[in-house]
Design an enzyme around this catalytic site. Structure first.
Site, mmCIF file in Angstrom:
data_model
loop_
_atom_site.group_PDB
_atom_site.id
_atom_site.type_symbol
_atom_site.label_atom_id
_atom_site.label_comp_id
_atom_site.label_asym_id
_atom_site.label_seq_id
_atom_site.Cartn_x
_atom_site.Cartn_y
_atom_site.Cartn_z
ATOM 1 N N ARG A 1 0.897 -1.147 0.130
ATOM 2 C CA ARG A 1 0.198 -0.062 -0.124
ATOM 3 C C ARG A 1 0.663 1.468 -0.039
ATOM 4 N NH1 ARG A 1 -2.218 -3.233 -1.447
ATOM 5 N NH2 ARG A 1 -3.732 -4.781 -0.657
HETATM 6 C C1 LIG Z 1 -15.549 -0.246 -1.019
HETATM 7 C C2 LIG Z 1 -13.804 -0.056 -1.171
HETATM 8 C C3 LIG Z 1 -13.195 -1.251 -1.514
HETATM 9 C C4 LIG Z 1 -11.717 -0.937 -1.533
HETATM 10 N N1 LIG Z 1 -11.018 -2.042 -1.825
HETATM 11 C C5 LIG Z 1 -9.638 -1.809 -1.841
HETATM 12 C C6 LIG Z 1 -8.788 -2.920 -1.969
HETATM 13 O O1 LIG Z 1 -9.296 -4.313 -2.401
HETATM 14 N N2 LIG Z 1 -7.505 -2.746 -1.973
HETATM 15 C C7 LIG Z 1 -6.998 -1.517 -1.860
HETATM 16 O O2 LIG Z 1 -5.590 -1.200 -1.896
HETATM 17 N N3 LIG Z 1 -7.768 -0.473 -1.573
HETATM 18 C C8 LIG Z 1 -8.984 -0.474 -1.652
HETATM 19 N N4 LIG Z 1 -9.860 0.554 -1.337
HETATM 20 C C9 LIG Z 1 -9.315 1.906 -1.222
HETATM 21 C C10 LIG Z 1 -9.213 2.665 -2.219
HETATM 22 O O3 LIG Z 1 -10.004 2.244 -3.345
HETATM 23 C C11 LIG Z 1 -7.700 2.583 -3.157
HETATM 24 O O4 LIG Z 1 -6.905 3.211 -2.055
HETATM 25 C C12 LIG Z 1 -7.693 3.534 -4.454
HETATM 26 O O5 LIG Z 1 -6.653 3.087 -5.237
HETATM 27 C C13 LIG Z 1 -7.766 5.085 -4.220
HETATM 28 O O6 LIG Z 1 -7.953 5.725 -5.339
HETATM 29 P P1 LIG Z 1 -8.765 7.106 -5.500
HETATM 30 O O7 LIG Z 1 -8.436 7.448 -7.050
HETATM 31 O O8 LIG Z 1 -10.113 6.851 -5.084
HETATM 32 O O9 LIG Z 1 -7.711 7.870 -4.784
HETATM 33 P P2 LIG Z 1 -8.324 9.045 -3.827
HETATM 34 O O10 LIG Z 1 -9.094 8.494 -2.430
HETATM 35 O O11 LIG Z 1 -8.974 10.294 -4.705
HETATM 36 O O12 LIG Z 1 -7.030 9.640 -3.309
HETATM 37 C C14 LIG Z 1 -6.102 8.925 -2.473
HETATM 38 C C15 LIG Z 1 -4.608 9.526 -2.503
HETATM 39 O O13 LIG Z 1 -4.334 9.251 -3.693
HETATM 40 C C16 LIG Z 1 -3.756 10.551 -4.294
HETATM 41 N N5 LIG Z 1 -4.035 10.473 -5.888
HETATM 42 C C17 LIG Z 1 -5.250 10.238 -6.330
HETATM 43 N N6 LIG Z 1 -4.887 10.384 -7.831
HETATM 44 C C18 LIG Z 1 -3.848 10.669 -8.117
HETATM 45 C C19 LIG Z 1 -3.099 10.915 -9.219
HETATM 46 N N7 LIG Z 1 -3.516 10.930 -10.612
HETATM 47 N N8 LIG Z 1 -1.788 11.378 -8.836
HETATM 48 C C20 LIG Z 1 -1.077 11.544 -7.820
HETATM 49 N N9 LIG Z 1 -1.899 11.245 -6.641
HETATM 50 C C21 LIG Z 1 -3.050 11.052 -6.943
HETATM 51 C C22 LIG Z 1 -4.432 11.626 -3.742
HETATM 52 O O14 LIG Z 1 -4.062 12.836 -3.782
HETATM 53 C C23 LIG Z 1 -4.815 10.953 -2.082
HETATM 54 O O15 LIG Z 1 -3.370 11.346 -1.657
HETATM 55 C C24 LIG Z 1 -11.224 0.486 -1.064
HETATM 56 C C25 LIG Z 1 -12.027 1.351 -0.799
HETATM 57 C C26 LIG Z 1 -13.353 1.119 -0.848
HETATM 58 C C27 LIG Z 1 -14.264 2.563 -0.371
#
Ligand SMILES: Cc1cc2nc3c(=O)[nH]c(=O)nc-3n(C[C@H](O)[C@H](O)[C@H](O)COP(=O)(O)OP(=O)(O)OC[C@H]3O[C@@H](n4cnc5c(N)ncnc54)[C@H](O)[C@@H]3O)c2cc1C
Length: 292
Positions: A170
């Site tokens: 992670r």
């Molecule tokens: C129902 C559910 C299930 C999930 N299952 C998993 C799982 O199985 N495995 C897992 O690892 N995670 C899981 N997650 C957590 C989450 O989905 C992941 O961490 C996901 O990769 C976050 O991506 P996001 O685009 O939503 O990021 P955001 O929540 O929008 O941002 C998270 C961080 O990433 C940064 N970020 C986003 N986009 C960029 C970019 N283009 N460039 C630079 N920085 C960026 C943001 O600034 C912030 O610091 C889950 C979450 C939920 C709600």
């Protein structure tokens, strides 16, 4: 100069942010920008530097807690299609940082490319997934990354490849302002078999998580060899809640925000869980949730 001058077509002011986060909590952003291309993003970052505005990047909001008082400064979202292309050439996949991870998974599996099927059901964007090296069942996205295009806070575009890239549980070393795009190198496989594997994973994942229509977020990373959810349950916290925020009865490592929930409720519940688990097991849980 007014901060928005010349940027009126892609910058809005006082944008409510709750609807951009899976928790549906949080105040407004002073400025909210959805640039149409990298040149506009670079110009925006230059203005932020000149006017000393803080700037943050929003992905799919699935790993984000936004404070009730909102954000002073700029929130950028790579929502324009120019940031979300997915192009496949043999086993190489080029995808934009704003593309939905789910679209990349389904596109590649459908084309018989192996590697990403275990990432099914992970919400959010490619950029968010790379930044936090999203994964499931011991597999993660970082394993398949051959290069990443980033934009620095100065608006400079750089390519990071090979030995420069570090992915661990992670975490990644991708800490420049924006992940613009990535090149993934997958393996060839059988589309029907990969689809079966993906569907199986999807069913298992859905059964172990709260319903996606709820307002939810994962609280803690799993410590080595043990799930955070089982520690929380064994610490007797199954029914723990603060204000309108409670732990999910399907998975105690998720918070569920009810109507009227506040970001401070989430933070207080997180603290309560962290200290109780430490008291009972001597284990310090760490959060992967980004808090703005
Ligand atoms: C129902 C559910 C299930 C999930 N299952 C998993 C799982 O199985 N495995 C897992 O690892 N995670 C899981 N997650 C957590 C989450 O989905 C992941 O961490 C996901 O990769 C976050 O991506 P996001 O685009 O939503 O990021 P955001 O929540 O929008 O941002 C998270 C961080 O990433 C940064 N970020 C986003 N986009 C960029 C970019 N283009 N460039 C630079 N920085 C960026 C943001 O600034 C912030 O610091 C889950 C979450 C939920 C709600």
């Amino acid at each position: 100069m007014d901060f928005c001058e010349g940027f009126e077509h892609f910058v809005r002011t006082q944008e409510p942010l709750a609807s951009y986060a899976w928790l549906r909590i949080g105040g407004t952003a002073e400025y909210f920008a959805e640039p149409n291309n990298t040149a506009e993003l670079a110009a925006l970052l230059k203005r932020c530097r000149e006017q000393e505005k803080s700037v943050r990047l929003l992905g799919g909001g699935s790993n984000l807690l936004i404070r009730d008082e909102g954000i002073s400064g700029v929130v950028v979202r790579l929502s324009h299609p120019s940031f979300s292309n997915i192009e496949v050439d043999g086993a190489s996949v080029h995808c934009g940082g704003g593309a939905r991870l789910a679209s990349v998974v389904s596109t590649t599996v459908g084309l018989g490319l192996a590697g990403l099927e275990s990432l099914v059901g992970i919400p959010g964007t490619v950029g968010g997934a790379l930044r936090g090296n999203a994964g499931n069942n011991g597999e993660d996205v970082g394993r398949w990354v051959s290069s990443v295009d980033v934009m620095t806070a100065d608006g400079e575009v750089k390519k990071c490849a090979g030995g420069e890239l570090r992915f661990s549980y992670r975490e990644s070393n991708l800490d420049e302002f924006a992940i613009l795009a990535t090149q993934l190198k997958l393996e060839t496989g059988d589309a029907a078999e990969l689809t079966r594997r993906m569907q199986k994973q999807w069913i298992v994942k859905r059964a172990a998580e709260p319903l996606p229509e709820q307002n939810i977020a994962i609280l803690f990373r799993n410590p080595a060899d043990v799930s955070a959810a089982s520690l929380i349950e064994q610490a007797g916290l199954r029914d723990a809640s603060v204000g309108a925020v409670k732990l999910s009865d399907r998975n105690a490592n998720f918070v569920v925000a009810g109507p009227g929930a506040k970001a401070t409720d989430v933070q207080q519940l997180m603290e309560l869980v962290r200290s109780r688990v430490h008291e009972v097991f001597g284990i310090e849980l760490t959060t992967g949730l980004t808090i703005w």
